[in-house]
Motif scaffolding. Sequence first.
Motif, PDB file in Angstrom:
ATOM      1  N   UNK A  14     110.259  23.302  56.915  1.00  0.00           N
ATOM      2  CA  UNK A  14     111.550  23.472  57.572  1.00  0.00           C
ATOM      3  C   UNK A  14     112.121  22.124  58.004  1.00  0.00           C
ATOM      4  N   UNK A  15     111.254  21.283  58.573  1.00  0.00           N
ATOM      5  CA  UNK A  15     111.693  19.957  59.009  1.00  0.00           C
ATOM      6  C   UNK A  15     112.097  19.089  57.822  1.00  0.00           C
ATOM      7  N   UNK A  16     111.305  19.131  56.756  1.00  0.00           N
ATOM      8  CA  UNK A  16     111.582  18.316  55.574  1.00  0.00           C
ATOM      9  C   UNK A  16     112.837  18.778  54.845  1.00  0.00           C
ATOM     10  N   UNK A  17     113.195  20.055  54.991  1.00  0.00           N
ATOM     11  CA  UNK A  17     114.362  20.584  54.284  1.00  0.00           C
ATOM     12  C   UNK A  17     115.667  20.254  55.016  1.00  0.00           C
ATOM     13  N   UNK A  18     115.571  19.830  56.258  1.00  0.00           N
ATOM     14  CA  UNK A  18     116.791  19.526  57.009  1.00  0.00           C
ATOM     15  C   UNK A  18     117.621  18.423  56.350  1.00  0.00           C
TER      16      UNK A  18
END
Length: 338
Positions: A14-18
Amino acid sequence: MVAGEIVSPETVLDSAFEPVLRSISDGRIPGAALGLVDASGTHAVRVGGKAALLPVERDVSLGTWFDLASLTKVMFTTPRILALAEEGVVDLDAPLTSVVPDFAQHNLDAWQRKVTFRQCLGHETSFPGVFPLYVYGTDPVQLRHFVLQYAWPAGPAVYSDINFILLGIVLERLAGKTIRGIDPGPGLAWSANPAEAAATENDPWRGRVLVGEVHDENCAALQGAGHAGLFGTITSVLDFAHGLLTSDSDAVRLMRTPLSGRRTHGWERPYEGWSGGENCTPDTIGHTGFTGTGLWIDFASRRAWALLTNRVHPTRHFDSGIFALRRAVGDAINRGMR
């Protein structure tokens, strides 16, 4: 994040997809798929944006096929050359002429005749970085012989598609069939159904938006080559990475073995400013593709991640920010999984 806290792959992704979502909302890239896999084979995947803007808009889905571009070098050509070495069919330190004796056959003293398999895998040859083969015609047989007989000027060692076009010719000679006649591997293909593929460029050479056919002009003119042409989904790319993570073959050992400060056999390794971001372990390999793709495998941390985009749609002549995006994704994953 609290020190010592166990963070789930889903949270990390989720963090990397931001930053990927920001690139999509800013109009830098049309769409993307981002995936993470560990040694157990567990996948975490995020998708977003558009597989096509022209001629009709379509969303990226889990099943979207992407033109993997130069990931072909490391997902198809490199494993097969190294497997042949493991089997004793080729000697990595022998010249390519041990399989292709007609290479530069009109000048037996030509420097090309001394080029080895290992040098091609590590981009340690004197071939030019870029060369537009496709402007010399579209007859695939004639173009192959052009590559073999052209009096290539010797230059500094740079990353060159010619290295892997030649390795592809080696595979064809040994298999007795063209690249497109060779099985590309589970979940991979040499083309894709246009209804299920991410569009690439509105190509002035071919006069159409490319969907499900190879973007790379030289590969298109050669009708298959060792440097580009592979298609896959985020799932199939992660499955390939999982296969490497869990392999103890000599071929995978060589993929992890440095040949220079930036390269192993076929792959890149971490260096300052590389595409995988900071804080990768030294036992990480990675590679990128011109269409906006990338795959990174961290053997020490037992995880791999892939970012697939169609950043050249509808044109390559635009600052997509893909270099910074890849690093931002890698940084987020490396921070989250420490």
